[in-house]
Design a protein around this motif. Structure first.
Motif, PDB file in Angstrom:
ATOM      1  N   ALA A 594      55.684  57.212  48.466  1.00 24.88           N
ATOM      2  CA  ALA A 594      56.669  57.576  47.449  1.00 24.88           C
ATOM      3  C   ALA A 594      56.031  58.403  46.338  1.00 24.88           C
ATOM      4  O   ALA A 594      56.634  59.354  45.822  1.00 24.88           O
ATOM      5  N   GLU A 595      54.798  58.038  45.969  1.00 23.96           N
ATOM      6  CA  GLU A 595      54.082  58.825  44.952  1.00 23.96           C
ATOM      7  C   GLU A 595      53.831  60.246  45.445  1.00 23.96           C
ATOM      8  O   GLU A 595      53.982  61.215  44.691  1.00 23.96           O
ATOM      9  N   VAL A 596      53.437  60.383  46.710  1.00 22.71           N
ATOM     10  CA  VAL A 596      53.182  61.712  47.268  1.00 22.71           C
ATOM     11  C   VAL A 596      54.463  62.534  47.285  1.00 22.71           C
ATOM     12  O   VAL A 596      54.467  63.725  46.938  1.00 22.71           O
ATOM     13  N   LEU A 597      55.566  61.912  47.671  1.00 27.34           N
ATOM     14  CA  LEU A 597      56.841  62.629  47.663  1.00 27.34           C
ATOM     15  C   LEU A 597      57.229  63.045  46.253  1.00 27.34           C
ATOM     16  O   LEU A 597      57.785  64.133  46.040  1.00 27.34           O
ATOM     17  N   ARG A 598      56.949  62.186  45.266  1.00 27.02           N
ATOM     18  CA  ARG A 598      57.257  62.555  43.878  1.00 27.02           C
ATOM     19  C   ARG A 598      56.397  63.730  43.436  1.00 27.02           C
ATOM     20  O   ARG A 598      56.886  64.666  42.786  1.00 27.02           O
ATOM     21  N   VAL A 599      55.107  63.685  43.789  1.00 29.62           N
ATOM     22  CA  VAL A 599      54.216  64.797  43.421  1.00 29.62           C
ATOM     23  C   VAL A 599      54.702  66.096  44.054  1.00 29.62           C
ATOM     24  O   VAL A 599      54.760  67.146  43.392  1.00 29.62           O
ATOM     25  N   ASP A 600      55.049  66.052  45.338  1.00 26.52           N
ATOM     26  CA  ASP A 600      55.552  67.257  45.996  1.00 26.52           C
ATOM     27  C   ASP A 600      56.848  67.737  45.363  1.00 26.52           C
ATOM     28  O   ASP A 600      57.077  68.945  45.222  1.00 26.52           O
ATOM     29  N   ALA A 601      57.711  66.812  44.972  1.00 26.29           N
ATOM     30  CA  ALA A 601      58.971  67.199  44.341  1.00 26.29           C
ATOM     31  C   ALA A 601      58.726  67.872  42.993  1.00 26.29           C
ATOM     32  O   ALA A 601      59.383  68.867  42.650  1.00 26.29           O
ATOM     33  N   GLU A 602      57.779  67.347  42.210  1.00 23.69           N
ATOM     34  CA  GLU A 602      57.485  67.979  40.925  1.00 23.69           C
ATOM     35  C   GLU A 602      56.853  69.358  41.126  1.00 23.69           C
ATOM     36  O   GLU A 602      57.152  70.297  40.375  1.00 23.69           O
ATOM     37  N   ALA A 603      55.990  69.483  42.134  1.00 27.74           N
ATOM     38  CA  ALA A 603      55.416  70.801  42.414  1.00 27.74           C
ATOM     39  C   ALA A 603      56.495  71.785  42.853  1.00 27.74           C
ATOM     40  O   ALA A 603      56.483  72.958  42.450  1.00 27.74           O
ATOM     41  N   LYS A 604      57.442  71.327  43.662  1.00 27.18           N
ATOM     42  CA  LYS A 604      58.534  72.202  44.070  1.00 27.18           C
ATOM     43  C   LYS A 604      59.414  72.574  42.885  1.00 27.18           C
ATOM     44  O   LYS A 604      59.969  73.683  42.838  1.00 27.18           O
ATOM     45  N   TYR A 605      59.558  71.675  41.927  1.00 26.02           N
ATOM     46  CA  TYR A 605      60.341  72.001  40.730  1.00 26.02           C
ATOM     47  C   TYR A 605      59.697  73.158  39.968  1.00 26.02           C
ATOM     48  O   TYR A 605      60.380  74.118  39.582  1.00 26.02           O
ATOM     49  N   PHE A 606      58.390  73.092  39.757  1.00 17.61           N
ATOM     50  CA  PHE A 606      57.725  74.157  39.010  1.00 17.61           C
ATOM     51  C   PHE A 606      57.612  75.434  39.836  1.00 17.61           C
ATOM     52  O   PHE A 606      57.596  76.532  39.269  1.00 17.61           O
ATOM     53  N   ALA A 607      57.545  75.310  41.168  1.00 12.59           N
ATOM     54  CA  ALA A 607      57.612  76.510  42.005  1.00 12.59           C
ATOM     55  C   ALA A 607      58.989  77.163  41.897  1.00 12.59           C
ATOM     56  O   ALA A 607      59.109  78.387  41.829  1.00 12.59           O
ATOM     57  N   ALA A 608      60.037  76.324  41.871  1.00 12.12           N
ATOM     58  CA  ALA A 608      61.383  76.861  41.674  1.00 12.12           C
ATOM     59  C   ALA A 608      61.535  77.473  40.285  1.00 12.12           C
ATOM     60  O   ALA A 608      62.250  78.469  40.108  1.00 12.12           O
ATOM     61  N   LEU A 609      60.849  76.893  39.297  1.00 11.66           N
ATOM     62  CA  LEU A 609      60.879  77.474  37.956  1.00 11.66           C
ATOM     63  C   LEU A 609      60.215  78.845  37.948  1.00 11.66           C
ATOM     64  O   LEU A 609      60.683  79.776  37.260  1.00 11.66           O
ATOM     65  N   ALA A 610      59.129  79.010  38.712  1.00 10.14           N
ATOM     66  CA  ALA A 610      58.489  80.323  38.816  1.00 10.14           C
ATOM     67  C   ALA A 610      59.417  81.328  39.496  1.00 10.14           C
ATOM     68  O   ALA A 610      59.497  82.497  39.090  1.00 10.14           O
ATOM     69  N   GLU A 611      60.117  80.902  40.537  1.00  9.46           N
ATOM     70  CA  GLU A 611      61.094  81.776  41.173  1.00  9.46           C
ATOM     71  C   GLU A 611      62.216  82.131  40.202  1.00  9.46           C
ATOM     72  O   GLU A 611      62.718  83.270  40.203  1.00  9.46           O
ATOM     73  N   TYR A 612      62.608  81.183  39.372  1.00  6.34           N
ATOM     74  CA  TYR A 612      63.662  81.429  38.381  1.00  6.34           C
ATOM     75  C   TYR A 612      63.214  82.475  37.357  1.00  6.34           C
ATOM     76  O   TYR A 612      63.969  83.391  37.009  1.00  6.34           O
TER      77      TYR A 612
END
Length: 658
Positions: A594-612
């Motif tokens: 669950a921690e790994v999934l949370r870390v990946d989700a936060e990384a995807k959030y900031f990657a999406a922020l870069a795309e934004y």
């Protein structure tokens, strides 16, 4: 497990495999094997080419001692200098400012020096049970806090996410955390693709200067002599000619002198003894009055100079987006490696306790085998996480460079402790974001300039349809003594005014140029409409992706909280005797996943922020730079109108004198 065999021979590799398969082999009399003294490096080679003694090489340095033959230019031990010589000493780089951030105070190297004694993510010593007396013991450093000997008490549960730090597995921090701003500054100042794109400015400036050369002041000299025959004579001319951007006019002035005997029909070429000053002009009245080939090329060169900026800004947006995504992937990979490393450490401690209990008859052998299966599964996850971390580190080194612009592997000890806050996106900003994107995205501005260039071409093609009618004025004033051979019709002052007319009857060349220019304008207009649609779709998609990523972060954080609560409850049951360690292992594994999934989700959030940010064009210019004018950057309709090129009332890019 990956073994680096570049410095180990076949017997050593075999012995290593036997030692890993049978941990007690060394204690049972296996002969010790001496390993090479060189430490592990962060490169897939046994020797780092930039950190070794020896004479300089064109692409590094030669290792000390015997080395295999090399085809690289430079000097090799025992060989004469190569044809390409030795590489010069690299001069210091002035990195006080970047191409987009003048005055930025940056150290020569924005990153810590590359380590030469280990990869950025070294696996823990306890990844495989190797005896401390084994010669392979030093290949993997021991995890901090690893216990030895008997452990009868229940090991502690996996720490929560906020208290866990990568240093437990990745080593102590060697400097401040590596921030995204430091990576972006490195991209801005040293990335080869951005530096290459910046040369578009110089190329466009050179083309503009070349187009301005059509208005240079010309010096012409002429000397015609006729030494043979009855009329022995000579005529010598020198004059200056100046083309201008004013109505296509051309002015000239100079001096001429004649000597000798002239026939009557060439008497107008004769001069007095002091010669004659001449001057005049040529003025187009129809064709080439509004625009001509010189001015058309000059206007288009000026437009191309402006088009260099959107090209640079587009490259800047792309590199900032890719660097941001690589940075967050590196952070996520490092945290994942730390999570699985801690999970393996706890499992190994627990395995030692279970082995002691199995020897005492307190635990069944099948339960111990099942736990070893769990331990192997966690070790496999750690190996995969190590590979992911190394891959992310290598990818980030393409953007995080040193002061010389060379890729440098980021130090794993500089991983940030936590992710920054993840604010919720505002769904009401979509219309305003679309307006900002249409003003900042360089594609819109580039197409608008391209349309203006096509409009200049159309104006010139329409000009070619007109007949050529030029007014030609010539004046001449003689001075000095009158020669005896001057005939009676000679006049000391001459003024000539002429009208020169020329027109192609069919004018197919000009008509074809007009048709091609009109088609080009319509083509650019269609591309511009699609570019606006593309920008709108990019903003909508980036907003949707950012919103989805935020919602996933919220859900994964709740999932982590529930998994931690279940893990704590299971640990309490184990202490009370209501559960077993095997069930606790399952809870710990679920919490770690669950921690790994949370870390990946936060990384995807900031990657999406870069795309934004890239979709809006926010990285096109520095934060303190002015926003482009709306009349230049954003069309009032879906697509750039075929705006005319610079006309007579437009500011001239150069003075009329060249």
């Amino acid at each position: 497990m990956r073994l680096r065999t570049s410095t180990l021979g076949p017997p050593t590799t075999l012995a290593l495999a036997l030692a890993l398969a049978a941990p007690g082999a060394a204690a049972q009399g296996m002969p010790s094997i001496s390993l090479p003294s060189e430490p592990r490096t962060s490169l897939p080679f046994g020797t780092q080419p930039d950190l070794l003694p020896g004479p300089p090489r064109a692409m590094g340095e030669v290792p000390a001692g015997d080395s295999p033959p090399s085809t690289l230019p430079g000097r090799v031990f025992g060989q004469p200098p190569r044809a390409m010589g030795e590489s010069p000493e690299i001069p210091p780089v002035d990195s006080t400012s970047g191409p987009f951030a003048p005055g930025l105070d940056r150290a020569p190297s924005a990153l810590p020096p590359r380590s030469s004694t280990g990869s950025p993510f070294s696996p823990p010593e306890s990844l495989f049970p190797v005896p401390s007396g084994s010669p392979f013991y030093r290949l993997f450093p021991r995890l901090p806090g690893a216990a030895e000997g008997r452990s009868d008490e229940l090991p502690p549960a996996l720490p929560d996410a906020e208290s866990r730090t990568p240093a437990a597995v990745l080593g102590a921090a060697t400097g401040p955390p590596l921030g995204l701003g430091e990576v972006l500054r490195s991209v801005e100042g040293t990335h080869p693709l951005l530096l290459s794109t910046l040369q578009e400015r110089g190329i466009a400036a050179g083309d503009l200067l070349s187009a301005q050369g059509a208005f240079d002041l010309n010096l012409n000299m002429d000397s015609r002599n006729y030494p043979l025959g009855y009329y022995n004579r000579g005529v010598h001319d020198v004059f200056f000619e100046q083309p201008t951007a004013w109505a296509g006019a051309k002015f000239f002035a100079g001096y001429r002198v004649a000597q000798g005997n002239f026939p009557t029909y060439y008497n107008y070429l004769n001069t007095r003894g002091g010669g004659a000053f001449v001057g005049g002009m040529e003025l187009p009245l129809l064709k080439n009055r509004e625009i001509d080939a010189r001015r058309a090329k000059l206007y288009q060169a000026e437009i191309e100079r402006r088009k260099a900026e959107p090209t640079v800004l587009k490259q800047r947006i792309t590199l900032f987006k890719d660097a941001s995504k690589s940075y967050w992937a590196w952070v996520a990979a490092g945290k994942t490696f730390a999570l699985y490393g801690e999970l393996v450490r706890v499992a190994e401690l627990r395995n030692e306790g279970l082995e002691n209990q199995a020897r005492a008859g307190l635990v069944r052998t099948i339960d111990l085998a099942d736990f070893r299966r769990i331990l192997l599964s966690r070790q496999q996850q750690l190996i995969a996480a190590q590979r992911r971390a190394e891959q992310a580190s290598i990818e980030l080194s393409l953007y995080a460079r040193d002061g010389y612009g060379m890729p440098r592997l980021p130090d794993a000890g500089r991983l940030p402790r936590t992710f920054p806050p993840t604010p919720a996106p505002d769904p009401d900003r979509l219309d305003r974001d679309l307006e900002v994107a249409l003003r900042l995205r360089p594609e819109i501005y580039s197409l608008r300039l391209q349309a203006r260039k096509a409009a200049v071409e159309r104006r010139y093609a329409q000009n070619q349809l007109l007949p050529s009618m030029n007014l030609y004025v010539y004046t001449e004033q003689n001075f000095g003594p009158r020669a005896v051979d001057l005939l009676g019709d000679f006049r000391p002052f001459i003024m000539e005014a002429s009208l020169l007319f020329d027109v192609p009857i069919q004018r197919r060349y000009a008509k074809g140029r007009v048709i091609a220019a009109d088609s080009t304008i319509r083509q650019i207009d269609a591309l511009a409409r699609f570019a606006v649609d593309r920008v709108r779709a990019d903003v909508q998609d980036a907003t949707s992706a950012l919103t989805t990523a935020y919602e996933q972060v919220v859900r994964y954080r709740e999932n982590v909280e529930l998994a931690r609560r279940l893990e704590a409850a299971e640990a309490a049951l184990v202490r009370e005797g209501g559960s077993t360690v095997l069930f606790l292992n399952l809870r710990e594994q679920a919490a770690a996943d669950a921690e790994v999934l949370r870390v990946d989700a936060e990384a995807k959030y900031f990657a999406a922020l870069a795309e934004y940010h890239a979709a809006l064009g926010l990285d096109a210019v520095p934060a303190d730079a002015p926003v482009p004018d709306e009349s230049e950057a954003a069309p009032s309709r879906p697509g750039p109108s075929p705006a005319p090129g610079p006309g007579p009332g437009d500011p001239a890019p150069i003075s009329s004198g060249g």
